[in-house]
Design a protein around this motif. Structure first.
Motif, PDB file in Angstrom:
ATOM      1  N   THR A  89      51.815  34.702  -1.580  1.00 35.85           N
ATOM      2  CA  THR A  89      51.516  33.095  -1.541  1.00 35.85           C
ATOM      3  C   THR A  89      50.782  32.825  -2.743  1.00 35.85           C
ATOM      4  OG1 THR A  89      51.034  33.329   1.096  1.00 35.85           O
ATOM      5  CG2 THR A  89      50.037  31.341  -0.103  1.00 35.85           C
ATOM      6  N   VAL A  90      51.490  31.712  -3.205  1.00 36.23           N
ATOM      7  CA  VAL A  90      50.780  30.991  -4.480  1.00 36.23           C
ATOM      8  C   VAL A  90      50.321  29.633  -3.904  1.00 36.23           C
ATOM      9  CG1 VAL A  90      51.104  30.082  -6.724  1.00 36.23           C
ATOM     10  CG2 VAL A  90      52.531  32.026  -5.877  1.00 36.23           C
ATOM     11  N   VAL A  91      48.820  29.371  -4.347  1.00 35.72           N
ATOM     12  CA  VAL A  91      48.191  28.498  -3.758  1.00 35.72           C
ATOM     13  C   VAL A  91      47.913  27.526  -5.009  1.00 35.72           C
ATOM     14  CG1 VAL A  91      46.108  27.544  -2.448  1.00 35.72           C
ATOM     15  CG2 VAL A  91      47.382  29.427  -1.875  1.00 35.72           C
ATOM     16  N   THR A  92      48.045  26.109  -4.820  1.00 35.31           N
ATOM     17  CA  THR A  92      47.438  25.468  -5.958  1.00 35.31           C
ATOM     18  C   THR A  92      46.152  25.221  -5.948  1.00 35.31           C
ATOM     19  OG1 THR A  92      47.742  23.354  -4.411  1.00 35.31           O
ATOM     20  CG2 THR A  92      49.542  23.782  -5.842  1.00 35.31           C
ATOM     21  N   GLU A  93      45.525  24.842  -7.304  1.00 35.69           N
ATOM     22  CA  GLU A  93      43.902  24.852  -7.304  1.00 35.69           C
ATOM     23  C   GLU A  93      43.579  23.678  -6.305  1.00 35.69           C
ATOM     24  OE1 GLU A  93      41.253  24.926 -11.013  1.00 35.69           O
ATOM     25  OE2 GLU A  93      42.459  23.192 -10.891  1.00 35.69           O
ATOM     26  N   GLN A  94      42.551  24.026  -5.640  1.00 41.05           N
ATOM     27  CA  GLN A  94      41.841  23.006  -4.793  1.00 41.05           C
ATOM     28  C   GLN A  94      42.762  22.643  -3.565  1.00 41.05           C
ATOM     29  OE1 GLN A  94      39.895  20.035  -7.176  1.00 41.05           O
ATOM     30  NE2 GLN A  94      38.321  21.701  -8.135  1.00 41.05           N
ATOM     31  N   ARG A  95      43.961  23.287  -3.727  1.00 45.27           N
ATOM     32  CA  ARG A  95      44.902  22.888  -2.504  1.00 45.27           C
ATOM     33  C   ARG A  95      45.477  21.486  -2.878  1.00 45.27           C
ATOM     34  NH1 ARG A  95      46.672  26.154   1.250  1.00 45.27           N
ATOM     35  NH2 ARG A  95      45.566  27.941   1.566  1.00 45.27           N
ATOM     36  N   ARG A  96      45.485  21.157  -4.167  1.00 45.50           N
ATOM     37  CA  ARG A  96      46.253  19.811  -4.390  1.00 45.50           C
ATOM     38  C   ARG A  96      47.655  19.704  -4.022  1.00 45.50           C
ATOM     39  NH1 ARG A  96      45.250  19.019 -10.563  1.00 45.50           N
ATOM     40  NH2 ARG A  96      46.843  17.424 -10.129  1.00 45.50           N
ATOM     41  N   PRO A  97      47.966  18.979  -3.233  1.00 50.79           N
ATOM     42  CA  PRO A  97      49.301  18.714  -2.575  1.00 50.79           C
ATOM     43  C   PRO A  97      50.351  18.098  -3.505  1.00 50.79           C
ATOM     44  CG  PRO A  97      48.076  16.847  -1.823  1.00 50.79           C
ATOM     45  CD  PRO A  97      46.898  17.468  -2.657  1.00 50.79           C
ATOM     46  N   ILE A  98      50.926  18.952  -4.289  1.00 56.44           N
ATOM     47  CA  ILE A  98      51.688  18.516  -5.420  1.00 56.44           C
ATOM     48  C   ILE A  98      53.019  19.334  -5.438  1.00 56.44           C
ATOM     49  CG2 ILE A  98      50.009  17.940  -7.172  1.00 56.44           C
ATOM     50  CD1 ILE A  98      50.334  20.551  -8.537  1.00 56.44           C
ATOM     51  N   LEU A  99      53.161  20.459  -4.732  1.00 58.54           N
ATOM     52  CA  LEU A  99      54.508  21.064  -4.884  1.00 58.54           C
ATOM     53  C   LEU A  99      55.707  20.399  -4.371  1.00 58.54           C
ATOM     54  CD1 LEU A  99      53.109  24.643  -4.260  1.00 58.54           C
ATOM     55  CD2 LEU A  99      53.751  23.663  -6.339  1.00 58.54           C
ATOM     56  N   CYS A 100      55.704  19.686  -3.388  1.00 55.48           N
ATOM     57  CA  CYS A 100      56.787  19.013  -2.777  1.00 55.48           C
ATOM     58  C   CYS A 100      57.317  17.685  -3.460  1.00 55.48           C
ATOM     59  CB  CYS A 100      56.477  18.649  -1.304  1.00 55.48           C
ATOM     60  SG  CYS A 100      56.427  20.254  -0.171  1.00 55.48           S
ATOM     61  N   ASP A 101      56.604  17.227  -4.654  1.00 56.96           N
ATOM     62  CA  ASP A 101      56.989  16.250  -5.328  1.00 56.96           C
ATOM     63  C   ASP A 101      58.426  16.722  -5.850  1.00 56.96           C
ATOM     64  OD1 ASP A 101      54.739  15.113  -4.645  1.00 56.96           O
ATOM     65  OD2 ASP A 101      53.498  15.211  -6.449  1.00 56.96           O
ATOM     66  N   ALA A 102      59.176  15.627  -6.146  1.00 53.92           N
ATOM     67  CA  ALA A 102      60.649  15.923  -6.736  1.00 53.92           C
ATOM     68  C   ALA A 102      60.308  16.517  -8.220  1.00 53.92           C
ATOM     69  CB  ALA A 102      61.302  14.559  -6.764  1.00 53.92           C
ATOM     70  N   PRO A 103      59.722  15.976  -9.157  1.00 53.27           N
ATOM     71  CA  PRO A 103      59.669  17.163 -10.228  1.00 53.27           C
ATOM     72  C   PRO A 103      59.134  18.432 -10.288  1.00 53.27           C
ATOM     73  CG  PRO A 103      58.590  14.890 -10.495  1.00 53.27           C
ATOM     74  CD  PRO A 103      59.086  15.148  -9.026  1.00 53.27           C
ATOM     75  N   MET A 104      58.457  18.543  -9.322  1.00 52.29           N
ATOM     76  CA  MET A 104      57.898  19.961  -8.888  1.00 52.29           C
ATOM     77  C   MET A 104      58.710  20.912  -8.391  1.00 52.29           C
ATOM     78  SD  MET A 104      54.695  20.007  -9.967  1.00 52.29           S
ATOM     79  CE  MET A 104      53.405  21.195  -9.382  1.00 52.29           C
ATOM     80  N   ARG A 105      59.441  20.214  -7.540  1.00 55.34           N
ATOM     81  CA  ARG A 105      60.642  20.936  -6.704  1.00 55.34           C
ATOM     82  C   ARG A 105      61.888  21.432  -7.831  1.00 55.34           C
ATOM     83  NH1 ARG A 105      60.841  17.163  -3.076  1.00 55.34           N
ATOM     84  NH2 ARG A 105      62.875  16.422  -3.699  1.00 55.34           N
ATOM     85  N   ALA A 106      62.015  20.463  -8.626  1.00 51.97           N
ATOM     86  CA  ALA A 106      63.120  20.594  -9.818  1.00 51.97           C
ATOM     87  C   ALA A 106      62.468  21.786 -10.839  1.00 51.97           C
ATOM     88  CB  ALA A 106      63.370  19.481 -10.376  1.00 51.97           C
ATOM     89  N   ALA A 107      61.300  21.475 -11.121  1.00 48.06           N
ATOM     90  CA  ALA A 107      60.680  22.575 -11.934  1.00 48.06           C
ATOM     91  C   ALA A 107      60.794  23.894 -11.398  1.00 48.06           C
ATOM     92  CB  ALA A 107      59.184  22.131 -12.466  1.00 48.06           C
ATOM     93  N   LEU A 108      60.457  24.343 -10.239  1.00 46.97           N
ATOM     94  CA  LEU A 108      60.069  25.449  -9.444  1.00 46.97           C
ATOM     95  C   LEU A 108      61.848  25.893  -9.359  1.00 46.97           C
ATOM     96  CD1 LEU A 108      58.683  27.700  -7.779  1.00 46.97           C
ATOM     97  CD2 LEU A 108      59.402  26.244  -5.982  1.00 46.97           C
ATOM     98  N   ARG A 109      62.534  25.196  -9.250  1.00 46.27           N
ATOM     99  CA  ARG A 109      64.170  25.758  -8.895  1.00 46.27           C
ATOM    100  C   ARG A 109      64.468  26.361 -10.419  1.00 46.27           C
ATOM    101  NH1 ARG A 109      65.882  22.367  -5.779  1.00 46.27           N
ATOM    102  NH2 ARG A 109      66.262  20.377  -7.153  1.00 46.27           N
ATOM    103  N   ASN A 110      64.208  25.457 -11.342  1.00 47.47           N
ATOM    104  CA  ASN A 110      64.682  25.838 -12.767  1.00 47.47           C
ATOM    105  C   ASN A 110      63.847  26.998 -13.248  1.00 47.47           C
ATOM    106  OD1 ASN A 110      66.511  23.593 -12.875  1.00 47.47           O
ATOM    107  ND2 ASN A 110      64.885  22.152 -13.949  1.00 47.47           N
ATOM    108  N   ALA A 111      62.647  26.987 -12.936  1.00 47.44           N
ATOM    109  CA  ALA A 111      61.749  28.103 -13.393  1.00 47.44           C
ATOM    110  C   ALA A 111      62.328  29.529 -12.711  1.00 47.44           C
ATOM    111  CB  ALA A 111      60.495  28.100 -13.038  1.00 47.44           C
ATOM    112  N   ILE A 112      62.765  29.640 -11.355  1.00 47.37           N
ATOM    113  CA  ILE A 112      63.380  30.639 -10.732  1.00 47.37           C
ATOM    114  C   ILE A 112      64.607  31.090 -11.241  1.00 47.37           C
ATOM    115  CG2 ILE A 112      63.920  31.575  -8.350  1.00 47.37           C
ATOM    116  CD1 ILE A 112      61.817  30.034  -7.187  1.00 47.37           C
ATOM    117  N   THR A 113      65.287  30.081 -11.622  1.00 49.79           N
ATOM    118  CA  THR A 113      66.677  30.432 -12.119  1.00 49.79           C
ATOM    119  C   THR A 113      66.408  31.144 -13.409  1.00 49.79           C
ATOM    120  OG1 THR A 113      67.690  28.501 -10.904  1.00 49.79           O
ATOM    121  CG2 THR A 113      68.985  29.330 -12.840  1.00 49.79           C
TER     122      THR A 113
END
Length: 129
Positions: A17-41
């Motif tokens: 599990t990877v948790v954002t600092e202070q559990r900030r709800p940022i991972l489902c934002d469109a730029p974050m999802r795109a960045a995650l997809r690109n990073a994994i690829t």
């Protein structure tokens, strides 16, 4: 902080599990999802792994990865995904990303109740595809 121990089993499957600092709800934002997809690829090109499962929530991410035979270096892959994600966000977003690096700083957690699986071993009740 709990005393989690990392297991290194070549070709094994890893849940974390990877948790954002202070559990900030940022991972489902469109730029974050795109960045995650690109990073994994990007990371998978040089350091292959199979994604067995992934759950993306606003403040944390659960993943199960299986590494190639003879390879047990999952922390390298996690670090590279987080690094690529941060760099990718800096490129795509116009506004400065103050604190993004800190928000992406994750804590890797392996639940103590789930023992590691040897390569090819299936967990009882696990669905196969």
């Amino acid at each position: 902080m709990p005393d989690y121990r990392r297991l290194y089993i070549p070709g094994g499957s890893y849940f974390f599990t990877v948790v954002t600092e202070q559990r900030r709800p940022i991972l489902c934002d469109a730029p974050m999802r795109a960045a995650l997809r690109n990073a994994i690829t990007s990371v998978r090109r040089k350091h292959p792994f199979r994604i067995e499962g992934m759950v993306l929530l606003p403040d944390h991410l659960h993943m199960i990865w299986t590494l190639p035979e003879g390879d047990s270096n999952y922390p390298l892959r996690v670090r590279l995904v987080k690094t690529h994600m941060t760099k990718g966000l800096r490129r795509v977003m116009a506004a400065p990303l103050l604190g993004v690096r800190a928000a992406l700083r994750g804590r890797l957690q392996t639940p103590p109740r789930l023992p590691a699986l040897e390569p090819g071993q299936a967990r009882a009740g696990a669905a196969r595809t």
